[in-house]
Design an enzyme around this catalytic site. Structure first.
Site, mmCIF file in Angstrom:
data_model
loop_
_atom_site.group_PDB
_atom_site.id
_atom_site.type_symbol
_atom_site.label_atom_id
_atom_site.label_comp_id
_atom_site.label_asym_id
_atom_site.label_seq_id
_atom_site.Cartn_x
_atom_site.Cartn_y
_atom_site.Cartn_z
ATOM 1 C CE1 TYR A 1 7.660 0.992 -3.026
ATOM 2 C CE2 TYR A 1 5.141 1.776 -2.744
ATOM 3 C CZ TYR A 1 6.877 1.648 -2.531
ATOM 4 O OH TYR A 1 7.331 2.234 -0.587
ATOM 5 C CD GLU B 1 -2.045 -2.122 1.423
ATOM 6 O OE1 GLU B 1 -0.685 -2.013 2.983
ATOM 7 O OE2 GLU B 1 -2.342 -2.697 2.289
HETATM 8 C C1 LIG Z 1 9.767 6.626 -0.723
HETATM 9 C C2 LIG Z 1 11.737 6.512 -0.590
HETATM 10 C C3 LIG Z 1 11.540 5.044 0.507
HETATM 11 C C4 LIG Z 1 12.290 6.649 -1.722
HETATM 12 O O1 LIG Z 1 13.915 6.619 -0.625
HETATM 13 P P1 LIG Z 1 15.197 6.578 -2.055
HETATM 14 O O2 LIG Z 1 16.590 5.528 -1.531
HETATM 15 O O3 LIG Z 1 15.320 8.711 -2.276
HETATM 16 O O4 LIG Z 1 14.988 6.185 -4.004
HETATM 17 P P2 LIG Z 1 15.892 5.875 -4.941
HETATM 18 O O5 LIG Z 1 17.098 6.346 -4.627
HETATM 19 O O6 LIG Z 1 16.471 4.035 -4.379
HETATM 20 O O7 LIG Z 1 15.163 6.145 -5.775
HETATM 21 C C5 LIG Z 1 14.785 4.779 -7.329
HETATM 22 C C6 LIG Z 1 13.779 5.785 -8.020
HETATM 23 O O8 LIG Z 1 12.288 6.063 -7.539
HETATM 24 C C7 LIG Z 1 12.137 6.733 -8.280
HETATM 25 N N1 LIG Z 1 11.343 7.829 -6.981
HETATM 26 C C8 LIG Z 1 12.062 7.847 -5.588
HETATM 27 N N2 LIG Z 1 12.247 9.027 -5.008
HETATM 28 C C9 LIG Z 1 11.836 9.789 -5.952
HETATM 29 C C10 LIG Z 1 10.725 11.417 -5.589
HETATM 30 N N3 LIG Z 1 11.167 11.909 -4.642
HETATM 31 N N4 LIG Z 1 10.567 11.984 -6.769
HETATM 32 C C11 LIG Z 1 10.215 11.038 -7.953
HETATM 33 N N5 LIG Z 1 10.715 9.637 -8.214
HETATM 34 C C12 LIG Z 1 11.734 9.542 -7.198
HETATM 35 C C13 LIG Z 1 12.809 6.960 -8.881
HETATM 36 O O9 LIG Z 1 12.264 6.281 -10.145
HETATM 37 C C14 LIG Z 1 14.057 6.509 -8.548
HETATM 38 O O10 LIG Z 1 14.893 6.253 -9.634
HETATM 39 P P3 LIG Z 1 15.555 8.146 -10.247
HETATM 40 O O11 LIG Z 1 16.250 7.978 -8.505
HETATM 41 O O12 LIG Z 1 16.868 6.838 -10.869
HETATM 42 O O13 LIG Z 1 14.703 8.631 -10.889
HETATM 43 C C15 LIG Z 1 12.217 7.923 0.279
HETATM 44 O O14 LIG Z 1 11.786 9.031 -0.317
HETATM 45 C C16 LIG Z 1 11.254 7.610 2.027
HETATM 46 O O15 LIG Z 1 11.809 6.682 2.241
HETATM 47 N N6 LIG Z 1 10.005 8.179 1.813
HETATM 48 C C17 LIG Z 1 9.581 8.990 2.609
HETATM 49 C C18 LIG Z 1 9.231 7.538 3.593
HETATM 50 C C19 LIG Z 1 8.101 6.093 1.927
HETATM 51 O O16 LIG Z 1 7.222 7.293 1.630
HETATM 52 N N7 LIG Z 1 8.331 5.115 2.469
HETATM 53 C C20 LIG Z 1 7.922 4.671 1.261
HETATM 54 C C21 LIG Z 1 6.068 3.968 1.927
HETATM 55 S S1 LIG Z 1 4.967 3.577 0.814
#
Ligand SMILES: CC(C)(COP(=O)(O)OP(=O)(O)OC[C@H]1O[C@@H](n2cnc3c(N)ncnc32)[C@H](O)[C@@H]1OP(=O)(O)O)[C@@H](O)C(=O)NCCC(=O)NCCS
Length: 157
Positions: free
Chosen positions: A126, A114
């Site tokens: 995702y 989710e």
């Molecule tokens: C969402 C989250 C887990 C992403 O973590 P991250 O380590 O920054 O993600 P990654 O660097 O592995 O990114 C992988 C891909 O996800 C997408 N992505 C990640 N963050 C993004 C953002 N802020 N905006 C747009 N795309 C994003 C992109 O496609 C990215 O690939 P790219 O960097 O080559 O464009 C992080 O922002 C977070 O912890 N957010 C708060 C908690 C949360 O929302 N958790 C998910 C609950 S369902």
């Protein structure tokens, strides 16, 4: 760490231990605010639940964590978070691939999660891995009352 780790950078995904739980609770509070899992809930799930608690370390320091496992008969991502200073460097991607690898290893027919409908970053991640929208659960995230999108990826025909 950029999208791919530098050759000399130590990156490891490992099972979390009791000693990591306070760190997780603090990060939960910082990242998710009012809807964060409390330390007592984390301890209870970690100790008595069936989920797998995984952390990614860079140079020996935790940068993110994921919680996943069977919920009923559905293999499910329960949580995924990366500390703000380590975002957009592929940490979530690696933890997500760890989740999918476990689903494959256990021969789960599909993987579920989710996500808040407004969480554009997580949704992009995702969708990039082939997860499809299944339905919206209104006001799923409390106390904010945010809607959740239920997503699924079929792993076997
Ligand atoms: C969402 C989250 C887990 C992403 O973590 P991250 O380590 O920054 O993600 P990654 O660097 O592995 O990114 C992988 C891909 O996800 C997408 N992505 C990640 N963050 C993004 C953002 N802020 N905006 C747009 N795309 C994003 C992109 O496609 C990215 O690939 P790219 O960097 O080559 O464009 C992080 O922002 C977070 O912890 N957010 C708060 C908690 C949360 O929302 N958790 C998910 C609950 S369902």
């Amino acid at each position: 760490m950029t999208g791919a780790p530098a050759e000399d950078e130590q990156v490891e995904i490992r099972d979390l231990t009791d000693e990591d739980l306070e760190w997780v609770a603090q990060r939960e509070h910082d990242i998710f605010g009012a809807s964060a899992w409390s330390l007592s809930l984390i301890r209870e799930d970690f100790t008595y639940g069936f989920s797998r608690w995984r952390g990614l370390e860079v140079e020996g320091l935790l940068a993110g964590y994921a919680v996943y496992g069977y919920e009923g008969d559905a293999f499910h991502l329960m949580n995924l978070a990366v500390v703000p200073e380590m975002r957009r460097q592929g940490v979530a991607r690696r933890l997500f691939e760890d989740f999918l690898a476990e689903a494959q290893r256990l021969q789960a027919p599909d993987a579920w999660l989710e996500v808040a409908t407004i969480n554009r970053g997580a949704l992009a991640l995702y969708r990039a891995y082939g997860f499809e929208d299944v339905r919206v659960r209104p006001r799923y995230y409390q106390p904010e009352g945010l809607d959740a999108l239920v997503m699924r990826k079929r792993l076997r025909c």
